[in-house]
Motif scaffolding. Structure first.
Motif, mmCIF file in Angstrom:
data_model
loop_
_atom_site.group_PDB
_atom_site.id
_atom_site.type_symbol
_atom_site.label_atom_id
_atom_site.label_comp_id
_atom_site.label_asym_id
_atom_site.label_seq_id
_atom_site.Cartn_x
_atom_site.Cartn_y
_atom_site.Cartn_z
ATOM 1 N N PRO A 13 -5.614 -2.679 -7.965
ATOM 2 C CA PRO A 13 -6.433 -3.487 -8.871
ATOM 3 C C PRO A 13 -6.214 -2.863 -10.256
ATOM 4 C CG PRO A 13 -7.166 -1.287 -7.994
ATOM 5 C CD PRO A 13 -5.688 -1.374 -7.286
ATOM 6 N N GLN A 14 -6.552 -3.900 -11.082
ATOM 7 C CA GLN A 14 -6.219 -3.554 -12.750
ATOM 8 C C GLN A 14 -7.737 -3.675 -13.439
ATOM 9 O OE1 GLN A 14 -2.777 -4.893 -14.717
ATOM 10 N NE2 GLN A 14 -2.407 -6.326 -13.022
ATOM 11 N N SER A 15 -8.916 -3.701 -12.571
ATOM 12 C CA SER A 15 -10.113 -3.764 -13.066
ATOM 13 C C SER A 15 -11.071 -3.087 -12.091
ATOM 14 C CB SER A 15 -10.655 -5.084 -13.558
ATOM 15 O OG SER A 15 -10.945 -5.848 -12.556
ATOM 16 N N LEU A 16 -12.282 -2.650 -12.507
ATOM 17 C CA LEU A 16 -13.072 -2.156 -11.370
ATOM 18 C C LEU A 16 -13.585 -3.326 -10.255
ATOM 19 C CD1 LEU A 16 -15.171 0.213 -10.564
ATOM 20 C CD2 LEU A 16 -16.775 -0.833 -12.484
ATOM 21 N N ASP A 17 -13.962 -4.454 -10.821
ATOM 22 C CA ASP A 17 -14.028 -5.736 -9.861
ATOM 23 C C ASP A 17 -12.797 -5.794 -9.021
ATOM 24 O OD1 ASP A 17 -16.608 -5.982 -10.738
ATOM 25 O OD2 ASP A 17 -16.060 -7.968 -11.705
ATOM 26 N N ALA A 18 -11.815 -5.672 -9.109
ATOM 27 C CA ALA A 18 -10.532 -5.741 -8.744
ATOM 28 C C ALA A 18 -10.504 -4.440 -7.598
ATOM 29 C CB ALA A 18 -9.348 -5.682 -9.482
ATOM 30 N N SER A 19 -10.921 -3.263 -8.040
ATOM 31 C CA SER A 19 -11.010 -2.219 -7.121
ATOM 32 C C SER A 19 -11.763 -2.303 -6.054
ATOM 33 C CB SER A 19 -11.433 -1.056 -7.726
ATOM 34 O OG SER A 19 -10.235 -0.524 -9.093
ATOM 35 N N PHE A 20 -12.876 -2.772 -6.216
ATOM 36 C CA PHE A 20 -14.051 -3.171 -5.068
ATOM 37 C C PHE A 20 -13.283 -4.108 -3.992
ATOM 38 C CE2 PHE A 20 -17.431 -1.979 -8.260
ATOM 39 C CZ PHE A 20 -17.537 -0.623 -7.697
ATOM 40 N N ARG A 21 -12.597 -5.116 -4.768
ATOM 41 C CA ARG A 21 -11.803 -6.135 -3.706
ATOM 42 C C ARG A 21 -10.732 -5.425 -2.846
ATOM 43 N NH1 ARG A 21 -11.923 -9.986 -7.911
ATOM 44 N NH2 ARG A 21 -9.592 -9.728 -8.108
ATOM 45 N N LEU A 22 -10.019 -4.572 -3.469
ATOM 46 C CA LEU A 22 -8.910 -3.966 -2.716
ATOM 47 C C LEU A 22 -9.616 -2.993 -1.675
ATOM 48 C CD1 LEU A 22 -6.047 -3.026 -2.093
ATOM 49 C CD2 LEU A 22 -6.393 -1.357 -4.025
ATOM 50 N N TRP A 23 -10.656 -2.422 -2.039
ATOM 51 C CA TRP A 23 -11.217 -1.403 -0.937
ATOM 52 C C TRP A 23 -11.733 -2.336 0.105
ATOM 53 C CZ3 TRP A 23 -7.843 1.187 -2.515
ATOM 54 C CH2 TRP A 23 -7.804 1.944 -3.645
ATOM 55 N N GLU A 24 -12.436 -3.460 -0.066
ATOM 56 C CA GLU A 24 -13.086 -4.484 0.903
ATOM 57 C C GLU A 24 -11.947 -4.778 1.587
ATOM 58 O OE1 GLU A 24 -15.563 -8.409 1.418
ATOM 59 O OE2 GLU A 24 -14.303 -7.892 -0.605
ATOM 60 N N THR A 25 -10.845 -5.114 1.260
ATOM 61 C CA THR A 25 -9.799 -5.908 1.774
ATOM 62 C C THR A 25 -9.325 -4.694 2.917
ATOM 63 O OG1 THR A 25 -9.174 -7.252 -0.036
ATOM 64 C CG2 THR A 25 -7.495 -6.920 1.788
ATOM 65 N N ALA A 26 -9.221 -3.559 2.390
ATOM 66 C CA ALA A 26 -8.634 -2.440 3.363
ATOM 67 C C ALA A 26 -9.627 -2.250 4.561
ATOM 68 C CB ALA A 26 -8.297 -0.990 2.633
ATOM 69 N N GLN A 27 -10.925 -2.095 4.151
ATOM 70 C CA GLN A 27 -12.071 -1.935 5.312
ATOM 71 C C GLN A 27 -11.820 -2.940 6.240
ATOM 72 O OE1 GLN A 27 -15.414 -1.312 2.607
ATOM 73 N NE2 GLN A 27 -15.544 0.871 3.460
ATOM 74 N N VAL A 28 -11.810 -4.251 5.759
ATOM 75 C CA VAL A 28 -11.875 -5.219 6.744
ATOM 76 C C VAL A 28 -10.585 -5.433 7.676
ATOM 77 C CG1 VAL A 28 -11.766 -7.964 6.665
ATOM 78 C CG2 VAL A 28 -13.523 -6.794 5.262
ATOM 79 N N LEU A 29 -9.623 -5.025 7.252
ATOM 80 C CA LEU A 29 -8.276 -5.196 7.882
ATOM 81 C C LEU A 29 -7.733 -4.058 8.647
ATOM 82 C CD1 LEU A 29 -6.224 -7.666 5.273
ATOM 83 C CD2 LEU A 29 -7.712 -8.214 7.566
ATOM 84 N N ALA A 30 -8.256 -2.774 8.114
ATOM 85 C CA ALA A 30 -7.727 -1.594 8.867
ATOM 86 C C ALA A 30 -8.362 -1.607 10.303
ATOM 87 C CB ALA A 30 -8.353 -0.258 7.953
ATOM 88 N N PRO A 31 -9.289 -2.289 10.648
ATOM 89 C CA PRO A 31 -9.580 -1.995 12.094
ATOM 90 C C PRO A 31 -8.811 -2.889 13.135
ATOM 91 C CG PRO A 31 -11.530 -2.510 10.946
ATOM 92 C CD PRO A 31 -10.299 -2.673 9.952
ATOM 93 N N LEU A 32 -7.923 -3.966 12.449
ATOM 94 C CA LEU A 32 -6.776 -4.638 13.267
ATOM 95 C C LEU A 32 -5.609 -3.966 13.422
ATOM 96 C CD1 LEU A 32 -7.375 -7.965 11.567
ATOM 97 C CD2 LEU A 32 -8.327 -7.154 13.436
ATOM 98 N N LYS A 33 -5.669 -2.797 13.068
ATOM 99 C CA LYS A 33 -4.503 -1.599 13.121
ATOM 100 C C LYS A 33 -3.078 -2.185 12.848
ATOM 101 C CE LYS A 33 -7.011 1.598 15.067
ATOM 102 N NZ LYS A 33 -7.823 2.007 14.016
ATOM 103 N N PRO A 34 -2.867 -2.526 11.648
ATOM 104 C CA PRO A 34 -1.383 -2.977 11.321
ATOM 105 C C PRO A 34 -0.599 -2.118 11.590
ATOM 106 C CG PRO A 34 -2.877 -2.322 9.268
ATOM 107 C CD PRO A 34 -3.698 -2.349 10.599
ATOM 108 N N GLY A 35 0.836 -2.428 11.670
ATOM 109 C CA GLY A 35 2.044 -1.399 11.750
ATOM 110 C C GLY A 35 2.054 -0.845 10.392
ATOM 111 N N PHE A 36 2.001 -1.614 9.318
ATOM 112 C CA PHE A 36 1.912 -0.952 7.972
ATOM 113 C C PHE A 36 1.415 -1.685 6.806
ATOM 114 C CE2 PHE A 36 5.583 -3.994 8.129
ATOM 115 C CZ PHE A 36 5.608 -4.218 6.672
ATOM 116 N N VAL A 37 0.662 -1.447 5.802
ATOM 117 C CA VAL A 37 0.466 -2.104 4.762
ATOM 118 C C VAL A 37 1.141 -1.944 3.714
ATOM 119 C CG1 VAL A 37 -1.953 -2.288 5.593
ATOM 120 C CG2 VAL A 37 -1.149 -0.464 3.930
ATOM 121 N N SER A 38 1.473 -2.884 2.731
ATOM 122 C CA SER A 38 2.350 -2.690 1.582
ATOM 123 C C SER A 38 1.609 -2.919 0.306
ATOM 124 C CB SER A 38 3.509 -3.606 1.600
ATOM 125 O OG SER A 38 3.343 -4.786 1.323
#
Length: 288
Positions: A13-38
């Motif tokens: 993220p390069q802004s506060l709003d973008a930070s919230f988007r990244l953490w939301e993305t991680a929260q939504v997708l982490a339960p799918l147990k990815p082999g890795f995230v880049s």
């Protein structure tokens, strides 16, 4: 249908709003147990510090296996290896080693006089370091700077010979594009895993611009379908259906791993994964 292994790409993220988007993305997708995230670098390495911070936070707070992007752009060898050490210090064990795009305003990549001249040199240094699993990039259609498709395949062979154990492809619109590339890689003697890169289309206009920049061809039928869908206000519906269909065809063709370019907008990626049978419940059942 076999349930594939999945991985996801985020950008820092390069802004506060973008930070919230990244953490939301991680929260939504982490339960799918990815082999890795880049986690990517910006063009020209402009987000180097932000990338490191995002990598450390995602690894620490979400327990995900993070493959940190690393490029050769605008850095000496010593500076690049300093970044490598900082990744190791926060527990990172995988690196996606790339040459990197030219800095903004530059027409072509020019190596730093004291830096790595290519992705092959960077991979060789990482392999000699010995602390990381090394992934690299691959191009199922000719890279804008490549002489032809075979040149890309042969360059990928050099990266694998240097120490990369898997490659993530640029996105594409048709499964046959990937299958032709995979066949060419096998013919050239590449044994490393080739992971198709999947782009859920959040915006057709944005996807077309992205395709033009990276040399991805847009089939006429895709152009026509999205033109009609945008007109009828069903762009997201079409995008989800086409992305799911593409993944289905890849899996039917023997693909075991899919890497999603999320653009830090997780909903469509999550919906496609659910359609493929990848849900938190399914993941728990497989573990049990």
């Amino acid at each position: 249908m076999t349930t594939p292994n999945v991985s996801f790409e985020f950008f820092p993220p390069q802004s506060l709003d973008a930070s919230f988007r990244l953490w939301e993305t991680a929260q939504v997708l982490a339960p799918l147990k990815p082999g890795f995230v880049s986690v990517t670098y910006g063009a020209g390495g402009t987000t180097r510090k932000l990338t490191h911070e995002a990598v450390a936070t995602i690894h620490k707070h979400y327990g995900l296996n993070v493959a940190a992007h690393l490029t050769c752009v605008d850095a000496t060898r010593a500076e690049t290896m300093e970044i490598v050490n900082s990744y190791a210090e926060v527990g990172v064990t995988e690196i996606v080693a790339l040459r990197g795009d030219p800095p903004k305003g530059a027409a072509r990549f020019t190596p730093h006089p004291e830096g790595f001249a290519s992705s092959v040199e960077l991979i060789e240094a990482l392999a000699e370091d010995g602390r990381f699993t090394i992934r690299c990039g691959a191009y199922p259609e000719p890279h804008p700077e490549a002489a032809d498709a075979l040149a890309d395949v042969r360059w990928l062979k050099r990266k694998c010979d240097a120490g990369a154990t898997s490659a993530i492809t640029q996105f594409f619109f048709e499964a046959d594009t990937f299958f032709r590339f995979r066949d060419a890689c096998v013919k050239e003697g590449i044994t490393a895993k080739i992971i198709p890169g999947i782009l859920p289309i959040q915006s057709w206009k944005g996807a077309k611009n992205f395709a033009q920049r990276c040399g991805t061809s847009v089939p006429a039928w895709v152009e026509e379908a999205f033109t009609a869908a945008v007109r009828d206000d069903r762009e997201q519906l079409l995008a989800t259906a086409l992305c799911t269909e593409l993944c289905d065809k890849l899996i039917e063709g023997g693909v075991e791993d899919l890497h999603f370019y999320t653009l830090n907008r997780p909903q469509m990626t999550r919906d496609v994964c659910h359609a493929l049978g990848i849900t938190p419940d399914a993941v728990l059942e497989n573990v049990a």
